[in-house]
Design a protein around this motif. Structure first.
Motif, PDB file in Angstrom:
ATOM      1  N   VAL A   1       2.286   1.209  11.065  1.00 13.96           N
ATOM      2  CA  VAL A   1       2.726   0.433  10.033  1.00 13.96           C
ATOM      3  C   VAL A   1       0.918  -0.391   9.743  1.00 13.96           C
ATOM      4  O   VAL A   1       0.632  -0.470  11.270  1.00 13.96           O
ATOM      5  CB  VAL A   1       3.565  -0.942   9.827  1.00 13.96           C
ATOM      6  CG1 VAL A   1       3.173  -2.148   8.687  1.00 13.96           C
ATOM      7  CG2 VAL A   1       4.684  -0.955  10.263  1.00 13.96           C
ATOM      8  N   PRO A   2       0.130  -0.241   9.169  1.00 10.08           N
ATOM      9  CA  PRO A   2      -1.212  -0.198   9.140  1.00 10.08           C
ATOM     10  C   PRO A   2      -1.194  -2.006   9.261  1.00 10.08           C
ATOM     11  O   PRO A   2      -0.624  -2.665   9.572  1.00 10.08           O
ATOM     12  CB  PRO A   2      -1.335  -0.246   7.415  1.00 10.08           C
ATOM     13  CG  PRO A   2      -0.826   1.118   6.731  1.00 10.08           C
ATOM     14  CD  PRO A   2       1.207   0.595   7.513  1.00 10.08           C
TER      15      PRO A   2
ATOM     16  N   GLU B   1      -2.028  -5.267   8.754  1.00 13.72           N
ATOM     17  CA  GLU B   1      -1.783  -7.054   7.711  1.00 13.72           C
ATOM     18  C   GLU B   1      -3.139  -7.289   7.078  1.00 13.72           C
ATOM     19  O   GLU B   1      -3.349  -7.235   5.957  1.00 13.72           O
ATOM     20  CB  GLU B   1      -1.309  -8.366   8.481  1.00 13.72           C
ATOM     21  CG  GLU B   1      -0.242  -7.746   9.219  1.00 13.72           C
ATOM     22  CD  GLU B   1       0.370  -9.064   9.765  1.00 13.72           C
ATOM     23  OE1 GLU B   1       0.073  -9.901   9.661  1.00 13.72           O
ATOM     24  OE2 GLU B   1       1.022  -9.354  10.734  1.00 13.72           O
TER      25      GLU B   1
ATOM     26  N   LEU C   1      -3.788   7.344   5.761  1.00 12.50           N
ATOM     27  CA  LEU C   1      -4.162   6.161   5.324  1.00 12.50           C
ATOM     28  C   LEU C   1      -5.894   7.247   4.835  1.00 12.50           C
ATOM     29  O   LEU C   1      -5.533   8.365   4.714  1.00 12.50           O
ATOM     30  CB  LEU C   1      -5.049   5.563   6.196  1.00 12.50           C
ATOM     31  CG  LEU C   1      -3.926   4.491   6.836  1.00 12.50           C
ATOM     32  CD1 LEU C   1      -5.013   4.288   8.483  1.00 12.50           C
ATOM     33  CD2 LEU C   1      -3.105   3.512   6.334  1.00 12.50           C
TER      34      LEU C   1
ATOM     35  N   ALA D   1       9.212   3.153   0.985  1.00 12.81           N
ATOM     36  CA  ALA D   1       8.344   2.865  -0.073  1.00 12.81           C
ATOM     37  C   ALA D   1       7.357   3.625  -0.203  1.00 12.81           C
ATOM     38  O   ALA D   1       6.391   2.887  -0.266  1.00 12.81           O
ATOM     39  CB  ALA D   1       8.380   1.418  -0.246  1.00 12.81           C
ATOM     40  N   GLY D   2       7.360   4.768   1.618  1.00 13.15           N
ATOM     41  CA  GLY D   2       5.681   4.968   1.387  1.00 13.15           C
ATOM     42  C   GLY D   2       4.999   4.108   1.613  1.00 13.15           C
ATOM     43  O   GLY D   2       3.282   4.090   1.551  1.00 13.15           O
ATOM     44  N   THR D   3       4.666   2.495   2.424  1.00 11.09           N
ATOM     45  CA  THR D   3       3.710   2.078   2.846  1.00 11.09           C
ATOM     46  C   THR D   3       3.917   1.738   4.647  1.00 11.09           C
ATOM     47  O   THR D   3       2.989   1.166   5.382  1.00 11.09           O
ATOM     48  CB  THR D   3       4.641   0.483   3.135  1.00 11.09           C
ATOM     49  OG1 THR D   3       5.540  -0.096   3.401  1.00 11.09           O
ATOM     50  CG2 THR D   3       4.050   0.207   1.253  1.00 11.09           C
ATOM     51  N   ALA D   4       4.703   2.876   4.841  1.00 11.46           N
ATOM     52  CA  ALA D   4       4.538   3.139   6.656  1.00 11.46           C
ATOM     53  C   ALA D   4       5.098   4.555   6.826  1.00 11.46           C
ATOM     54  O   ALA D   4       5.325   5.312   5.904  1.00 11.46           O
ATOM     55  CB  ALA D   4       5.272   1.910   7.218  1.00 11.46           C
TER      56      ALA D   4
ATOM     57  N   MET E   1       0.383  -1.160   0.033  1.00 13.06           N
ATOM     58  CA  MET E   1       0.122  -0.127   0.196  1.00 13.06           C
ATOM     59  C   MET E   1       1.080   1.271   0.311  1.00 13.06           C
ATOM     60  O   MET E   1       2.023   1.490   0.551  1.00 13.06           O
ATOM     61  CB  MET E   1      -1.051   0.307   1.355  1.00 13.06           C
ATOM     62  CG  MET E   1      -2.198   1.337   1.435  1.00 13.06           C
ATOM     63  SD  MET E   1      -2.339   1.277   3.001  1.00 13.06           S
ATOM     64  CE  MET E   1      -2.808  -0.186   3.549  1.00 13.06           C
ATOM     65  N   THR E   2       0.649   1.841  -0.772  1.00 13.23           N
ATOM     66  CA  THR E   2       1.395   3.085  -0.854  1.00 13.23           C
ATOM     67  C   THR E   2      -0.313   4.843  -1.052  1.00 13.23           C
ATOM     68  O   THR E   2      -1.263   4.549  -1.220  1.00 13.23           O
ATOM     69  CB  THR E   2       2.049   3.959  -2.193  1.00 13.23           C
ATOM     70  OG1 THR E   2       2.507   2.726  -3.025  1.00 13.23           O
ATOM     71  CG2 THR E   2       2.420   4.615  -1.688  1.00 13.23           C
ATOM     72  N   PHE E   3       1.066   5.369   0.413  1.00 11.17           N
ATOM     73  CA  PHE E   3      -0.267   6.403   1.311  1.00 11.17           C
ATOM     74  C   PHE E   3      -0.561   6.961   0.203  1.00 11.17           C
ATOM     75  O   PHE E   3       0.330   7.821  -0.806  1.00 11.17           O
ATOM     76  CB  PHE E   3       0.309   6.353   2.026  1.00 11.17           C
ATOM     77  CG  PHE E   3       0.800   6.308   3.417  1.00 11.17           C
ATOM     78  CD1 PHE E   3      -0.448   5.539   3.790  1.00 11.17           C
ATOM     79  CD2 PHE E   3       1.762   5.446   4.105  1.00 11.17           C
ATOM     80  CE1 PHE E   3      -0.461   4.217   4.958  1.00 11.17           C
ATOM     81  CE2 PHE E   3       1.802   4.697   4.695  1.00 11.17           C
ATOM     82  CZ  PHE E   3       0.842   4.227   5.414  1.00 11.17           C
TER      83      PHE E   3
ATOM     84  N   ARG F   1      10.717  -0.248   4.579  1.00 12.00           N
ATOM     85  CA  ARG F   1       8.766   0.395   3.820  1.00 12.00           C
ATOM     86  C   ARG F   1       8.230   2.108   4.127  1.00 12.00           C
ATOM     87  O   ARG F   1       7.870   1.959   3.386  1.00 12.00           O
ATOM     88  CB  ARG F   1       7.810  -0.290   5.659  1.00 12.00           C
ATOM     89  CG  ARG F   1       8.179  -1.856   4.928  1.00 12.00           C
ATOM     90  CD  ARG F   1       6.707  -2.174   6.149  1.00 12.00           C
ATOM     91  NE  ARG F   1       5.786  -2.288   5.831  1.00 12.00           N
ATOM     92  CZ  ARG F   1       4.634  -2.590   5.851  1.00 12.00           C
ATOM     93  NH1 ARG F   1       4.599  -3.996   7.228  1.00 12.00           N
ATOM     94  NH2 ARG F   1       3.328  -1.637   5.635  1.00 12.00           N
TER      95      ARG F   1
END
Length: 259
Positions: free
Chosen positions: A254-255, A257, A196, A230-233, A1-3, A227
């Motif tokens: 972290v979102p 799982e 999110l 990478a834009g996922t956290a 996921m990318t925010f 992460r």
């Protein structure tokens, strides 16, 4: 996921259902920009109180999870939304710097603290209350008298996390006190909610914005930092007012799982 990229906020009056989106959009705008006032007493801060009974105190991880949840619950409370009774105080704080001050209370002090405007959260018996922000010189006496430093809690190992809950990873190398860590996970929960998509924040709201807090060792921290890149956290970078050096990464959120 990318925010997603954040956008502007439409503050026009709307239905209660749409108001959720407006409150989320305000979080998604980020924070800051107003700078500090010339009068130090007018610096804006959110006060937080951790319930620390003398006998059988809660596990550290659960208390931090309660603190983090209390902050995001307050930020998404209808009373901070458009035309809400807490909106002006909330926005004055959020649009400057998101300073937080964590204190501790027990017994009668805790009961008195719950009379001041804010929200209390219970996570597995651990309780924390986040208060409507104010100028530091205008903090309610029932809160101002409470101790900031002092009693800490031992680090614990609560085991696996719930895949339906976000995880807030605390940088163990910084060895933050309980109060400092509480403020930092509070930053992390509201930043995650803002990052999110609204759909996922609604899913989180169905779980009453509960989250898990865990300690990250060096290996885990490097993985989490990747992460963030990478834009996922999302990461909290501390301003360095207390305990840690300016620019330190304190918490990575972290979102869930399952999302």
């Amino acid at each position: 996921m990318t925010f997603p990229e954040t956008g502007s906020v439409d503050t026009r009056s709307s239905t209660p259902e749409a108001d959720f989106g407006l409150r989320h959009a305000e979080l998604a705008r980020g924070y800051g920009g107003a700078g500090d006032p010339a009068d130090p007493d007018q610096v804006q801060a959110m006060q937080m109180v951790l319930h620390l009974p003398k006998l059988d105190p809660p596990p550290r991880s659960a208390l931090l999870a309660a603190a983090a949840t209390a902050v995001v619950v307050l930020c998404m409370d209808p009373r901070v939304g458009p035309e809400g009774p807490w909106a002006e105080r909330y926005l004055r704080w959020k649009r400057s710097r998101i300073r937080k001050v964590a204190r501790r209370a027990r017994g009668a002090q805790w009961l008195a603290a719950n009379e001041v405007d804010g929200v209390t959260v219970d996570v597995g018996g651990a309780q924390a209350r986040a208060f409507v922000p104010s100028a530091v010189g205008e903090v309610d006496p029932r809160i101002k008298r409470l101790q900031i430093g002092g009693t800490d809690l031992a680090h614990d190992d609560p085991g696996p996390t719930d895949p339906e809950l976000p995880v807030l990873w605390v940088n163990s190398a910084l060895e933050m006190t309980l109060g400092k860590a509480a403020a930092q996970v509070g930053h992390a929960s509201m930043l995650l909610a803002g990052a999110l998509p609204e759909e996922l924040v609604r899913r989180w709201a169905e779980r009453e914005f509960h989250c898990a807090v865990r300690e990250a060792d060096g290996v885990r921290w490097r993985e989490l930092s990747a992460r963030v890149s990478a834009g996922t956290a999302v990461a909290v970078r501390d301003a360095g007012f207390t305990e840690v050096a300016p620019g330190s990464l304190t918490v990575i959120a972290v979102p869930a799982e399952a999302w």
